[in-house]
Write an enzyme that holds these catalytic residues in place. Structure first.
Site, PDB file in Angstrom:
ATOM      1  N   ARG A  76      39.832 -46.396 -46.604  1.00  0.00           N
ATOM      2  CA  ARG A  76      40.796 -47.467 -46.869  1.00  0.00           C
ATOM      3  C   ARG A  76      40.249 -48.474 -47.868  1.00  0.00           C
ATOM      4  NH1 ARG A  76      43.874 -47.055 -41.927  1.00  0.00           N
ATOM      5  NH2 ARG A  76      45.646 -48.454 -41.845  1.00  0.00           N
ATOM      6  N   ARG A  87      59.011 -49.045 -35.318  1.00  0.00           N
ATOM      7  CA  ARG A  87      57.877 -48.575 -34.508  1.00  0.00           C
ATOM      8  C   ARG A  87      57.447 -49.664 -33.520  1.00  0.00           C
ATOM      9  NH1 ARG A  87      52.826 -46.126 -37.612  1.00  0.00           N
ATOM     10  NH2 ARG A  87      52.029 -48.216 -37.785  1.00  0.00           N
ATOM     11  N   LYS A 141      51.802 -40.920 -42.427  1.00  0.00           N
ATOM     12  CA  LYS A 141      50.545 -40.163 -42.507  1.00  0.00           C
ATOM     13  C   LYS A 141      50.222 -39.469 -41.179  1.00  0.00           C
ATOM     14  CE  LYS A 141      47.875 -43.688 -43.546  1.00  0.00           C
ATOM     15  NZ  LYS A 141      48.806 -44.830 -43.613  1.00  0.00           N
ATOM     16  N   ARG A 189      49.264 -56.212 -43.215  1.00  0.00           N
ATOM     17  CA  ARG A 189      48.731 -54.856 -43.411  1.00  0.00           C
ATOM     18  C   ARG A 189      49.115 -54.304 -44.769  1.00  0.00           C
ATOM     19  NH1 ARG A 189      50.979 -52.640 -38.392  1.00  0.00           N
ATOM     20  NH2 ARG A 189      50.503 -50.555 -39.139  1.00  0.00           N
ATOM     21  N   ARG A 249      53.307 -51.591 -30.347  1.00  0.00           N
ATOM     22  CA  ARG A 249      51.937 -51.725 -30.852  1.00  0.00           C
ATOM     23  C   ARG A 249      51.688 -53.171 -31.224  1.00  0.00           C
ATOM     24  NH1 ARG A 249      49.871 -47.398 -35.311  1.00  0.00           N
ATOM     25  NH2 ARG A 249      49.133 -49.292 -36.304  1.00  0.00           N
TER      26      ARG A 249
HETATM   27  P1  ADP Z   1      48.659 -47.824 -40.167  1.00  0.00           P
HETATM   28  O1  ADP Z   1      48.409 -46.580 -40.968  1.00  0.00           O
HETATM   29  O2  ADP Z   1      49.936 -47.804 -39.430  1.00  0.00           O
HETATM   30  O3  ADP Z   1      48.426 -49.068 -40.945  1.00  0.00           O
HETATM   31  P2  ADP Z   1      46.328 -47.223 -38.522  1.00  0.00           P
HETATM   32  O4  ADP Z   1      46.707 -46.723 -37.185  1.00  0.00           O
HETATM   33  O5  ADP Z   1      45.797 -46.249 -39.497  1.00  0.00           O
HETATM   34  O6  ADP Z   1      47.589 -48.000 -39.042  1.00  0.00           O
HETATM   35  O7  ADP Z   1      45.249 -48.412 -38.392  1.00  0.00           O
HETATM   36  C1  ADP Z   1      45.470 -49.538 -37.573  1.00  0.00           C
HETATM   37  C2  ADP Z   1      44.402 -50.596 -37.827  1.00  0.00           C
HETATM   38  O8  ADP Z   1      43.091 -50.040 -37.565  1.00  0.00           O
HETATM   39  C3  ADP Z   1      44.306 -51.105 -39.264  1.00  0.00           C
HETATM   40  O9  ADP Z   1      45.230 -52.114 -39.539  1.00  0.00           O
HETATM   41  C4  ADP Z   1      42.838 -51.600 -39.294  1.00  0.00           C
HETATM   42  O10 ADP Z   1      42.674 -52.827 -38.665  1.00  0.00           O
HETATM   43  C5  ADP Z   1      42.111 -50.550 -38.468  1.00  0.00           C
HETATM   44  N1  ADP Z   1      41.611 -49.424 -39.315  1.00  0.00           N
HETATM   45  C6  ADP Z   1      41.968 -48.129 -39.222  1.00  0.00           C
HETATM   46  N2  ADP Z   1      41.336 -47.378 -40.139  1.00  0.00           N
HETATM   47  C7  ADP Z   1      40.556 -48.225 -40.848  1.00  0.00           C
HETATM   48  C8  ADP Z   1      39.663 -48.092 -41.947  1.00  0.00           C
HETATM   49  N3  ADP Z   1      39.442 -46.894 -42.526  1.00  0.00           N
HETATM   50  N4  ADP Z   1      39.025 -49.198 -42.404  1.00  0.00           N
HETATM   51  C9  ADP Z   1      39.218 -50.383 -41.839  1.00  0.00           C
HETATM   52  N5  ADP Z   1      40.049 -50.595 -40.823  1.00  0.00           N
HETATM   53  C10 ADP Z   1      40.717 -49.547 -40.312  1.00  0.00           C
END
Ligand code: ADP
Length: 188
Positions: A89, A128, A14, A145, A134
């Site tokens: 989400r 990654r 994404k 996740r 990370r």
């Molecule tokens: P990825 O898409 O690789 O899972 P992101 O960088 O989008 O990771 O998000 C990393 C973390 O940030 C998530 O695992 C969560 O803890 C938090 N997070 C990000 N966006 C949201 C959201 N919309 N609602 C709740 N938590 C979020």
């Protein structure tokens, strides 16, 4: 205003595609993951609050995310479009997003989902983790996740299908090919 969601599980690509789309069309890219990680790295009060939640692969609270989204949206009200990456989400976030857009006289234009099978996702997330270190890319956290994705985020697919906003693009292949398919679906 073109309001686009790039949707998909963690590791689907994404972020990569959202950046390319926002550059091509001149839209504002909003990655909630990047916003939260910036707060963590600055050790702000918000960052301190969310660090352990993010490190464990759980979702940060809807209230916080909605607050963050609205403030970013208001700061960028003159944008020609938005590319949302990592938000919404949860169903609650999706409903609150609709309400927020409505309050500003806007609505969602399109949801583009990247389709990648689970085996490939885990493989990518482990790579990654190795490359970028990370904190939320260890094997257990990756699994969590994905669990969170299936439990809370996947139900959004039918929410957006009902609204006729949902389209899928196959997310395995070259970045350029996937980008071209996404662009073909956008037609601003
Ligand atoms: P990825 O898409 O690789 O899972 P992101 O960088 O989008 O990771 O998000 C990393 C973390 O940030 C998530 O695992 C969560 O803890 C938090 N997070 C990000 N966006 C949201 C959201 N919309 N609602 C709740 N938590 C979020």
């Amino acid at each position: 205003m073109f309001n686009l969601i790039i949707f998909g599980p963690p590791g689907a690509g994404k972020g990569t595609q959202a950046i390319k789309i926002s550059e091509k069309f001149g839209w504002k890219h909003i990655s909630t993951g990047d916003i939260l990680r910036a707060e963590v790295s600055h050790a702000s009060p918000l960052g301190l609050k969310v660090k352990s939640i993010m490190d464990s692969g759980h979702l940060v609270s809807d209230e916080l995310l909605i607050e963050i989204m609205e403030s970013v949206f208001i700061k960028n009200k003159t944008a020609k479009g938005f590319v949302l990456d990592g938000f919404p989400r949860t169903l609650n976030q999706a409903q609150e997003l609709d309400k927020m857009l409505l309050r500003h006289g806007e609505k969602l234009t399109l949801v583009l989902a990247l389709i990648v099978d689970e085996e490939e996702l885990v493989k990518r997330l482990l790579i990654r983790s190795h490359d970028h270190g990370r904190d939320d890319d260890t094997e257990d956290v990756i699994k969590n996740r994905l669990v969170q994705y299936h439990r809370h985020t996947e139900p959004l697919i039918s929410y957006y299908k009902e609204k006729k906003l949902y389209q899928e693009v196959y997310g395995i292949g070259s970045i350029k090919d996937i980008f071209n398919q996404l662009c073909a679906a956008i037609k601003p």
